[in-house]
Enzyme design. Structure first.
Site, PDB file in Angstrom:
ATOM      1  N   LYS A  61     186.513  37.813  51.743  1.00 52.67           N
ATOM      2  CA  LYS A  61     186.863  38.528  50.502  1.00 52.67           C
ATOM      3  C   LYS A  61     186.007  39.772  50.449  1.00 52.67           C
ATOM      4  CE  LYS A  61     189.440  37.837  46.769  1.00 52.67           C
ATOM      5  NZ  LYS A  61     190.733  37.128  46.752  1.00 52.67           N
TER       6      LYS A  61
HETATM    7  P1  NAD Z   1     196.265  42.436  38.781  1.00 47.02           P
HETATM    8  O1  NAD Z   1     195.164  43.421  38.760  1.00 47.02           O
HETATM    9  O2  NAD Z   1     197.605  42.854  39.275  1.00 47.02           O
HETATM   10  O3  NAD Z   1     196.488  41.828  37.315  1.00 47.02           O
HETATM   11  C1  NAD Z   1     195.452  41.270  36.550  1.00 47.02           C
HETATM   12  C2  NAD Z   1     195.961  41.057  35.129  1.00 47.02           C
HETATM   13  O4  NAD Z   1     194.928  40.460  34.352  1.00 47.02           O
HETATM   14  C3  NAD Z   1     196.354  42.336  34.395  1.00 47.02           C
HETATM   15  O5  NAD Z   1     197.426  42.081  33.514  1.00 47.02           O
HETATM   16  C4  NAD Z   1     195.092  42.665  33.592  1.00 47.02           C
HETATM   17  O6  NAD Z   1     195.365  43.479  32.463  1.00 47.02           O
HETATM   18  C5  NAD Z   1     194.670  41.253  33.196  1.00 47.02           C
HETATM   19  N1  NAD Z   1     193.256  41.154  32.857  1.00 47.02           N
HETATM   20  C6  NAD Z   1     192.203  41.780  33.449  1.00 47.02           C
HETATM   21  N2  NAD Z   1     191.067  41.450  32.811  1.00 47.02           N
HETATM   22  C7  NAD Z   1     191.410  40.604  31.824  1.00 47.02           C
HETATM   23  C8  NAD Z   1     190.686  39.928  30.818  1.00 47.02           C
HETATM   24  N3  NAD Z   1     189.363  40.055  30.711  1.00 47.02           N
HETATM   25  N4  NAD Z   1     191.385  39.126  29.951  1.00 47.02           N
HETATM   26  C9  NAD Z   1     192.714  38.995  30.060  1.00 47.02           C
HETATM   27  N5  NAD Z   1     193.457  39.619  30.986  1.00 47.02           N
HETATM   28  C10 NAD Z   1     192.806  40.414  31.851  1.00 47.02           C
HETATM   29  O7  NAD Z   1     195.707  41.162  39.627  1.00 47.02           O
HETATM   30  P2  NAD Z   1     196.550  40.045  40.347  1.00 47.02           P
HETATM   31  O8  NAD Z   1     196.755  40.429  41.758  1.00 47.02           O
HETATM   32  O9  NAD Z   1     197.698  39.652  39.493  1.00 47.02           O
HETATM   33  O10 NAD Z   1     195.478  38.847  40.389  1.00 47.02           O
HETATM   34  C11 NAD Z   1     195.290  37.971  39.286  1.00 47.02           C
HETATM   35  C12 NAD Z   1     194.517  36.726  39.738  1.00 47.02           C
HETATM   36  O11 NAD Z   1     195.230  36.079  40.799  1.00 47.02           O
HETATM   37  C13 NAD Z   1     193.122  37.003  40.319  1.00 47.02           C
HETATM   38  O12 NAD Z   1     192.289  35.914  40.016  1.00 47.02           O
HETATM   39  C14 NAD Z   1     193.362  37.044  41.818  1.00 47.02           C
HETATM   40  O13 NAD Z   1     192.200  36.759  42.564  1.00 47.02           O
HETATM   41  C15 NAD Z   1     194.393  35.941  41.941  1.00 47.02           C
HETATM   42  N6  NAD Z   1     195.203  36.026  43.148  1.00 47.02           N
HETATM   43  C16 NAD Z   1     195.938  37.124  43.432  1.00 47.02           C
HETATM   44  C17 NAD Z   1     196.744  37.138  44.567  1.00 47.02           C
HETATM   45  C18 NAD Z   1     197.634  38.304  44.893  1.00 47.02           C
HETATM   46  O14 NAD Z   1     198.424  38.195  45.856  1.00 47.02           O
HETATM   47  N7  NAD Z   1     197.626  39.392  44.146  1.00 47.02           N
HETATM   48  C19 NAD Z   1     196.735  36.036  45.435  1.00 47.02           C
HETATM   49  C20 NAD Z   1     195.973  34.917  45.105  1.00 47.02           C
HETATM   50  C21 NAD Z   1     195.211  34.932  43.961  1.00 47.02           C
END
Ligand code: NAD
Length: 416
Positions: free
Chosen positions: A109
């Site tokens: 990561k």
């Molecule tokens: P992203 O940046 O696209 O979206 C994050 C979302 O969370 C946004 O809507 C943002 O406004 C919101 N957010 C941020 N801070 C916040 C807070 N304090 N309170 C409430 N909402 C908040 O990110 P993503 O890619 O959707 O990732 C989200 C989660 O999923 C993370 O934990 C990431 O590690 C995990 N994840 C992502 C992927 C991927 O393929 N993108 C894969 C596995 C896991």
């Protein structure tokens, strides 16, 4: 306690439980816990907007945890809270995820401590390319393959591909989650959220929760949360609340996801969405519902709010959204938890499909990607569920046990 410590403590707790059940010796535990390499870099960028013309420095990280089963694999996060402790815990989690879904990768990561929203596009490109220059000696098609995470997207991956190609030739397989025009995988963008929805539907069916009777609350409406919402709505689930970093929106009748997406696109936030009332991110977690999907950041469900959670099923779309104490509180009340290493593994699975297509120079159609994804996720879910039932343990414990056994065996076979 700050988030970095909570993440590490939570991760260590779950691992220790599994290590004890597997009766691993101290040296085996040490091998499984320690990182292969931890890199920290300083990235200088001149910020020229808002009347500024000043050199700033940002801290970047890449933790390569374990590569016993294949090249290091894991996302890059651009977020102000990024720090070495958080990245270490997330890198470890990637090792267990890739092992659980049985793809030939290890875990890594990385990220930069920055709010990407405060940089313009040119500055973000410069920052990303400088970061890539510093990581270039340790990443590579068969060494370490980054992907998007919070605050990064296909465009950021395209910049990394471009920078890396300047010194290594055009190597599309060096990053995944790229734009489709540059060797990205059709379906990769929605794969994590689609996988979350697929597994939610599977778990709900086993709990006799029908889509029509199930109210769903989703915290975080970014890549993962929005695509989970789209797929669940298409399956007939009623999404009653959504949120982003600015706050949430609620409608007892259900939210039209396409309207929510259009509103977010136009205004940059969910707040003010027609037909909904405002709700804070804290209140949202405690709403009456059948299914709760935290899809934002770590440690959002803690011992402070766990007893107020009303959902019967919690699906960890985000990484480590439930602390270990909250986990125990929820389990004691009979709440079913689909753990992160299973719930959101669709992302890295689709990344693996992208890497395979890049190596073979043979793109697959979206339908093939998603059908293979669903099939592999279903079989992984069944294996975890069967072990959990057989040993009378929860899904997380079973998932960790399966993943750790595979990594430990690979270490032993390779002899290091
Ligand atoms: P992203 O940046 O696209 O979206 C994050 C979302 O969370 C946004 O809507 C943002 O406004 C919101 N957010 C941020 N801070 C916040 C807070 N304090 N309170 C409430 N909402 C908040 O990110 P993503 O890619 O959707 O990732 C989200 C989660 O999923 C993370 O934990 C990431 O590690 C995990 N994840 C992502 C992927 C991927 O393929 N993108 C894969 C596995 C896991």
């Amino acid at each position: 306690m700050d988030k970095k410590c909570i993440c590490q403590e939570t991760q260590r707790h779950f691992l220790n439980l599994a290590f004890n059940r597997l009766r691993l010796e101290e040296t085996q535990r040490e091998l499984l816990l320690s990182s292969f390499r931890e890199t920290r870099v300083t990235i200088p960028v001149t910020l020229r907007h808002n009347g500024e013309n000043r050199l700033h420095t940002f801290q970047g990280y890449r933790v390569q945890h374990n590569h016993a089963r294949g090249p290091f694999k894991g996302g890059l996060r651009f977020h102000p809270d990024v720090n070495m402790g958080e990245i270490q815990a997330l890198a470890q989690l990637m090792t267990w995820k890739t092992a659980l879904v049985d793809i030939p990768f290890g875990g890594a990561k990385g990220g930069i401590a920055i709010d990407p929203g405060k940089l313009n596009e040119t500055e973000l490109e410069e920052l990303t390319k400088r970061f890539c220059q510093k990581l270039a000696p340790i990443i590579g098609v068969h060494d370490d393959i980054p992907a998007p995470d919070i605050g990064t997207n296909p465009q950021v991956m395209a910049w990394i591909l471009d920078e890396y190609s300047k010194t290594h030739g055009y190597r599309t397989a060096v990053v995944t989650g790229k734009p489709v025009e540059l060797g990205g995988c059709a379906g990769r963008l929605e794969a994590t959220g689609h996988g979350v929805a697929h597994l939610t539907d599977k778990a709900a069916a086993e709990m006799s929760l029908t889509p029509e009777q199930s109210r769903v609350v989703i915290q975080g409406f970014g890549n993962v949360g929005s695509h989970a919402a789209i797929t669940l709505a298409n399956k007939g689930y009623k999404i009653i609340a959504l949120s982003d970093v600015h706050g949430g929106v609620y409608s007892e009748k259900g939210i039209d996801i396409s309207l929510a997406l259009a509103h977010l696109h136009e205004t940059g936030a969910l707040s003010g969405l027609a037909g909904t009332s405002p709700v804070s991110n804290d209140e949202l977690l405690e709403l009456p519902c059948e299914i709760l999907i935290p899809a934002a950041l770590e440690a959002t469900i803690t011992c402070d709010n766990a007893d107020a959670i009303q959902a019967k099923l919690v699906v960890e779309a985000a990484n480590m959204p439930v602390t270990h104490r909250a986990n125990d509180q929820l389990l004691q009340r009979g709440v079913v938890i689909l753990p992160d290493l299973l719930a959101n593994v669709g992302g890295v699975l689709a990344s693996y499909y992208e890497w395979v297509q890049n190596l073979q120079q043979f793109p697959w159609e979206r339908e093939l990607v998603l059908s293979r994804l669903e099939k592999r996720l279903s079989s992984t879910y069944d294996t975890v569920r069967d072990l959990a039932q057989e040993q009378q343990i929860d899904m997380r414990s079973a998932a960790y046990e399966l993943a750790i056994k595979r990594v430990e065996r690979a270490i032993r076979l390779r002899g290091f």
